[in-house]
Design a protein around this motif. Sequence first.
Motif, short mmCIF file in Angstrom:
data_model
loop_
_atom_site.label_atom_id
_atom_site.label_comp_id
_atom_site.label_asym_id
_atom_site.label_seq_id
_atom_site.Cartn_x
_atom_site.Cartn_y
_atom_site.Cartn_z
N SER A 18 0.81 -1.22 0.00
CA SER A 18 0.00 0.00 0.00
C SER A 18 0.84 1.27 0.00
O SER A 18 0.32 2.37 -0.05
CB SER A 18 -0.94 0.02 1.22
OG SER A 18 -0.19 -0.08 2.42
N LYS A 57 -3.03 8.12 -4.22
CA LYS A 57 -4.30 8.69 -3.76
C LYS A 57 -5.36 8.67 -4.85
O LYS A 57 -6.49 8.23 -4.64
CB LYS A 57 -4.07 10.12 -3.27
CG LYS A 57 -3.29 10.21 -1.97
CD LYS A 57 -3.16 11.65 -1.50
CE LYS A 57 -2.39 11.71 -0.18
NZ LYS A 57 -2.24 13.10 0.31
N GLY A 65 -4.34 2.47 -1.87
CA GLY A 65 -3.45 3.23 -1.00
C GLY A 65 -2.10 3.49 -1.63
O GLY A 65 -1.37 4.36 -1.17
#
Length: 249
Positions: free
Chosen positions: A145, A183, A180
């Motif tokens: 992420s 954005k 993640g």
Amino acid sequence: MKVLVCISNVPDTTTKVRFVDENKKLDTNGIQWVINPWDELSLTRALELKDSPAAGIEKVTVAHVGLVASEPTIRKALAIGADDAIRVNADAADAYFVAAQLAEAINKNPYDIILCGIESSDHNGSTVGGMLAEMLEIPSVSAVSSLNIENGEVLMQREIDGGRESVTVPAPFVAIVQKGIAKEPRIAAMRGIMMARTKPIQVFEPVVVETLTEIVNFETPAPRAACKFVDAENPGLLIELLQNEAKII
């Protein structure tokens, strides 16, 4: 460092799904094709790193296994900012077939960082990235992420039960990314769209690979029952419906 982003060509999520040939094939008529959302975020993060001189990213390439009809989607990736592209000229029969074709293409021109979305929004198999790493005999990190490069070292964070884990691995490696990693997906500017027309797409013919799965047929979900509206002054009826029909209390 050179980065390769593997992308899938998937139907837009607003597409009304229909099947043909006795529910064995997707009806592609009228479908708007897009870059798989997880792959698009992977590409965005790769371009963000390339924009940072400290990261040391020289080139970002996208790779796709698909027929010539998928080239508009590849051009979208080039318009977003990828430097060039690889297309393996084959119908993506199954995940194993796709991973094997990508591995063959990568072996011809190795990369330091290979990014794969955690799954595609059509088949949701979540297997290509892991199989690709095994075929290339390089490390893989799943559920990534966050990805950063500091002083030539790749630093990643991955989601685990109860928290996050920080990981670093030597290049080359495969990072299987999830929500993640970036954005928002990067939007192609007009200049990028114009430049994408001249960026190279290298086409490889597929190698012979045995497919391991077969689609017997597709089945659409059962239609939802009609909504029932209950008068706010009649809570007893609501409780009865929840107990006897919905069976949730």
